[in-house]
Design an enzyme around this catalytic site. Structure first.
Site, PDB file in Angstrom:
ATOM      1  N   GLU B  86       0.786  -1.216   0.000  1.00 37.07           N
ATOM      2  CA  GLU B  86       0.000   0.000   0.000  1.00 37.07           C
ATOM      3  C   GLU B  86       0.829   1.283   0.000  1.00 37.07           C
ATOM      4  O   GLU B  86       0.527   2.235  -0.691  1.00 37.07           O
ATOM      5  CB  GLU B  86      -0.943   0.022   1.200  1.00 37.07           C
ATOM      6  N   HIS B 169     -11.660  -4.439   9.949  1.00 39.11           N
ATOM      7  CA  HIS B 169     -12.439  -4.218   8.735  1.00 39.11           C
ATOM      8  C   HIS B 169     -13.736  -3.464   8.956  1.00 39.11           C
ATOM      9  O   HIS B 169     -14.505  -3.293   8.036  1.00 39.11           O
ATOM     10  CB  HIS B 169     -12.728  -5.553   8.049  1.00 39.11           C
TER      11      HIS B 169
HETATM   12  C1  LIG Z   1      -1.848  -4.110   4.610  1.00 40.93           C
HETATM   13  C2  LIG Z   1      -2.951  -4.962   4.125  1.00 40.93           C
HETATM   14  N1  LIG Z   1      -3.349  -4.850   2.843  1.00 40.93           N
HETATM   15  C3  LIG Z   1      -4.344  -5.616   2.374  1.00 40.93           C
HETATM   16  C4  LIG Z   1      -4.956  -6.528   3.179  1.00 40.93           C
HETATM   17  C5  LIG Z   1      -6.072  -7.413   2.624  1.00 40.93           C
HETATM   18  N2  LIG Z   1      -5.552  -8.774   2.494  1.00 40.93           N
HETATM   19  C6  LIG Z   1      -5.747  -9.669   3.483  1.00 40.93           C
HETATM   20  S1  LIG Z   1      -4.996 -11.098   3.149  1.00 40.93           S
HETATM   21  C7  LIG Z   1      -4.419 -10.589   1.678  1.00 40.93           C
HETATM   22  C8  LIG Z   1      -3.597 -11.502   0.803  1.00 40.93           C
HETATM   23  C9  LIG Z   1      -2.304 -11.876   1.399  1.00 40.93           C
HETATM   24  O1  LIG Z   1      -1.735 -12.915   0.685  1.00 40.93           O
HETATM   25  P1  LIG Z   1      -0.491 -13.742   1.187  1.00 40.93           P
HETATM   26  O2  LIG Z   1       0.481 -12.842   1.866  1.00 40.93           O
HETATM   27  O3  LIG Z   1       0.012 -14.530   0.046  1.00 40.93           O
HETATM   28  O4  LIG Z   1      -1.039 -14.715   2.322  1.00 40.93           O
HETATM   29  P2  LIG Z   1      -2.083 -15.908   2.186  1.00 40.93           P
HETATM   30  O5  LIG Z   1      -3.435 -15.319   2.393  1.00 40.93           O
HETATM   31  O6  LIG Z   1      -1.903 -16.535   0.876  1.00 40.93           O
HETATM   32  O7  LIG Z   1      -1.776 -16.833   3.315  1.00 40.93           O
HETATM   33  C10 LIG Z   1      -4.814  -9.268   1.448  1.00 40.93           C
HETATM   34  C11 LIG Z   1      -4.492  -8.503   0.251  1.00 40.93           C
HETATM   35  C12 LIG Z   1      -4.536  -6.597   4.530  1.00 40.93           C
HETATM   36  N3  LIG Z   1      -5.099  -7.438   5.409  1.00 40.93           N
HETATM   37  N4  LIG Z   1      -3.530  -5.816   4.976  1.00 40.93           N
END
Ligand SMILES: Cc1ncc(C[n+]2csc(CCOP(=O)(O)OP(=O)(O)O)c2C)c(N)n1
Ligand SMILES: [Mg+2]
Lengths: 386, 364
Positions: B86, B169
């Site tokens: 972000e 959220h």
């Molecule tokens: C700073 C931030 N940006 C966006 C989100 C929304 N979000 C939650 S999980 C996620 C994906 C993360 O993917 P990854 O790091 O590959 O972990 P996985 O869910 O695959 O275990 C996103 C974009 C968040 N929680 N925090």
């Protein structure tokens, strides 16, 4: 040596999640990891892993319990008993299991929101898990945290964090504390392939290398960050190389024994030389969270292919059978028993009441701090925050 | 409302597009909030070739489906996914906005000729973004003596409760950004409003943070004109006329306030309800005019009461028409606790809490 039924079930009914150690008197079995490790700036460990009949059966039971637990959470969510966010771990079990087999509870683990199974691996119970998921008093965070916020302080689990990447610098602080206290222990900081692109990751890498922290960065590469495939988000998806000056190791995260070997190696390295990255090549079967069917950005064939060829539980099942440590029927019986245990845990968790309404005002500040919370129009409702 | 005419004239000059307050120019289809936002984004991309949308998962439509179909229509060079970073995304957006402002400085001063839209849900909650938004975006124009700006930047973010969102959220962080001169903060209450206000935000020559009520994405449904229209920023709207008390709110909260007004009416209390729409800079005149008439004010928002934007409204109104106030300003807001996972209704400024406060204030 086929085990008798009562023998098999003993670890389940006593303490299923004890620290794994090799104190078992079982004879040693040597197994090759599925594929060799790939190193970055480091000579990788050997593919030959030592295990035992006891360890393999425990792996099987623990992973099958995790799998069952996540599937039960899925149905509880669908029947609206679990609300809010819920991220399931099925498919990735070998990472938690293999890691626990290599470390002790003096070592710390910190992870993101996909935390149910990591918690269970750290010695959490099924009842506390389901109670927390359903927001009940008996939950591991007293029902105040929910799916993304599991913790277990006494076993070195610093929990569940919802902001992607934010837990990793926290892990540096833990590792610093361990080094300062001469604990001879390390911190595992877990993050996803999506999180690997966060600036905080690089800040944490630099700090841990600069101060030689006993920090192990575990990238659980399940190849998707929500709906984004790794290659869409990363110029280089070789996350184990991301540390540049920090060495890294790529590990088959679907092979619990490979994970164990890598974590043992990493711990020794981190205590002597500072940080290291472990990239666990893994896969999540479920969608990202409960609102994601998980099938719009990847094919069903891809999912079933992984299930058929790389499933971490099936891998252990095959090893158990080929070494004749148990029969197919005995393993089926274990799974049946697990099913029952999970159902009983759910029933028990459901008996736990919701937190008292006054809990809304507790744990905001330190007790006795005397800060007030105001409700409605600042005159009618006042509560001292405890 | 005294000033709107003036603004209308100015806006009329700036925009040759159909502009209206009530959006009755043309009838449209009945759509929900996310489709209305999708329409606005579609129009923005269509009418300005230098507009872009980027963010996490936006090219697949985004978590809330607001950007569905746009990548196909306008190409991946204009609607694209970013990595999960972000702070970097916002910085990137500020730079891109500044670049376009330089090359089109002349026009940019007269009207917004470019835009970028960032669209991802947790943006505002990610602490490190703070610096990019507050230090880079908001002060760019000021500290460069008007050489540069990132007025083209519009940051969309969901906000607010959804019934079960939990600690992160469901938050309502609007008042943080209201404390940063140089930013505008806009929150729509309905699909029709969202489309018009979003297009205005995109075309406004200042960086705007556009908060979309999560609760309403699917739930709020109304007729939305299909054409390109804008609704003015910094202009509040009296959505219900009354004489006994003025209620001020924004976003999803207005639906609850409306219900409280209905119930109050049954008890013989006539409420005037105002949608603030733009929190900063806000339309003090409209609120003041109403309070001068009713003598009483109630403000309601989901964010915690202490330091919430309601505090600013009460202080300003107390300054402006202290002698006209017949009762203390009532603030019906979230509690001063983290947003709870359980007991959300307990935390929330519910209809009955509002109704009680209306009665207490009127009978003061
Ligand atoms: C700073 C931030 N940006 C966006 C989100 C929304 N979000 C939650 S999980 C996620 C994906 C993360 O993917 P990854 O790091 O590959 O972990 P996985 O869910 O695959 O275990 C996103 C974009 C968040 N929680 N925090
Ligand atoms: Mg991932």
């Amino acid at each position: 040596m086929a085990l008798t039924r009562s023998n098999l079930l003993r670890p389940l009914t006593t303490s299923l999640y004890r620290p794994f150690s090799s104190t078992s008197s079982d004879s040693i079995i040597t197994v090759e990891t599925s594929i060799p490790f790939t190193g970055h700036n480091i000579e990788p460990p050997s593919r030959t892993v030592e295990t035992s009949s006891f360890e393999l059966l425990t792996f099987f039971k623990d992973m099958a319990t995790m799998r069952r637990m996540e599937i039960a959470a899925d149905s509880l969510y669908k029947s609206k008993l679990i609300r809010g966010f819920c991220h399931l771990y099925d498919g990735q079990e070998a990472v938690s299991i293999g890691m626990e087999a290599a470390i002790t509870r003096k070592d710390c683990i910190i992870t993101a929101y996909r935390d149910h199974c990591i918690y269970l691996g750290r010695g959490g119970t099924l009842v506390e898990t389901f109670a927390e998921l359903m927001g009940r008093q008996a939950g591991c965070s007293k029902g105040k945290g929910g799916s993304m916020h599991f913790y277990k302080k006494e076993n070195g689990f610093y929990g569940g964090h919802g902001i992607v990447g934010a837990q990793v610098p926290l892990g540096c602080g833990l590792a610093f504390g361990q080094k300062y206290n001469k604990d001879e222990a390390v911190t595992f900081m877990m993050y996803g392939d999506g999180a690997a692109n966060q600036g905080q990751l690089f800040e944490a890498l630099n700090m841990s290398a600069l101060w030689d922290l006993p920090a192990i960065l575990v990238c659980e590469n399940n190849h998707y960050g929500m709906g984004t495939a790794e290659w869409r988000a990363a110029k280089s998806a070789a996350y184990y190389k991301r540390g540049d000056y920090v060495p890294g190791l790529k590990v088959d995260g679907m092979d619990a024994l490979a994970v164990k070997q890598a974590c043992k190696f990493a711990k020794e390295h981190a205590l002597k030389n500072g940080p290291i990255i472990l990239e666990m090549d893994t896969y999540r079967y479920h969608g990202h969270s409960m609102s994601d069917p998980g099938s719009t950005y990847r094919t069903r064939d891809e999912i079933s292919g992984v299930r058929q060829e790389r499933d971490p539980i099936e891998r252990i099942r095959k090893l158990v059978l080929s070494h004749e440590l148990a029969t197919e029927k005995e393993l089926k019986d274990i799974e049946k028993e697990i099913r029952k245990e999970v159902d009983e845990a759910i029933a028990k968790a459901k008996e736990s009441p919701m937190p008292e309404p006054s809990e809304l005002f507790t744990n905001v500040y330190v007790k006795g701090f005397g800060t007030e919370s105001f409700g409605a129009d600042r005159k009618e409702v006042r509560a001292v925050l405890l | 409302m005294s000033i709107p005419m003036l603004r209308l004239a100015k806006w009329g000059l700036i925009s040759k597009r159909c502009f209206s307050n009530t959006t009755t120019c043309e009838s449209g289809k009945t759509v929900n909030l996310f489709s209305a936002i999708n329409q606005a984004l579609d129009i923005a991309l269509d009418t300005d070739p230098r507009s872009y949308i980027f963010g996490e998962d936006v090219s697949f439509g985004g978590v809330f489906r607001c950007t569905s179909g746009l990548a196909d229509r306008y190409g991946k060079h204009r609607v694209f996914n970013t990595p999960l970073c972000e702070q970097g995304i916002v910085g990137f957006g500020i730079g891109l906005a500044a670049m376009i402002c330089i090359t089109d400085r002349e026009t940019a001063q007269l009207q917004k000729s470019s835009l970028q839209i960032i669209s991802f849900p947790l943006l505002i909650r990610h602490e490190s973004l703070w610096s990019q938004i507050v230090n880079e975006a908001a002060k760019f124009r000021y500290r460069s003596g008007n050489q540069f700006n990132c007025g083209g930047l519009t940051i969309r973010s969901p906000y607010g409760a959804v019934g079960h969102g939990g600690h992160y959220h469901s938050q309502s962080p609007e008042s943080f950004f209201c404390h940063v001169p140089g930013l505008k903060v806009v929150i729509p209450r309905s699909p029709q409003q969202a489309k018009g206000l979003l297009l205005s935000s995109i075309r406004d020559p200042n960086p705007v943070i556009f908060f979309e009520p999560k609760w309403l994405y699917r739930l709020a449904v109304e007729e939305v004109p299909e054409h390109d229209y804008m609704l003015p920023l910094s202009e509040a709207e009296v959505i219900r006329q009354g004489n006994d008390i003025t209620l001020v709110g924004w976003g999803a909260q207005l639906a609850l306030m409306e219900k409280a007004c209905d119930d109050a009416e049954k008890a013989g209390i006539s409420c005037e309800l105002i949608d603030l729409k733009t929190l900063i800079p806000w339309d003090k005149e409209t609120v003041e005019a109403s309070v001068r008439k009713t003598g009483k004010l109630l403000v309601s928002h989901e964010a915690p009461v202490t330091g919430g934007f309601g505090a600013e409204i009460s202080a300003s109104i107390a300054e402006r028409c202290f002698s006209r106030l017949e009762a203390p300003v009532a603030r019906i807001c979230g509690l001063d606790t983290p947003f709870p996972l359980v007991f959300e209704p307990f935390y929330m400024p519910t209809k009955n809490k509002i109704l009680d406060a209306i009665k207490a204030t009127v009978n003061y």
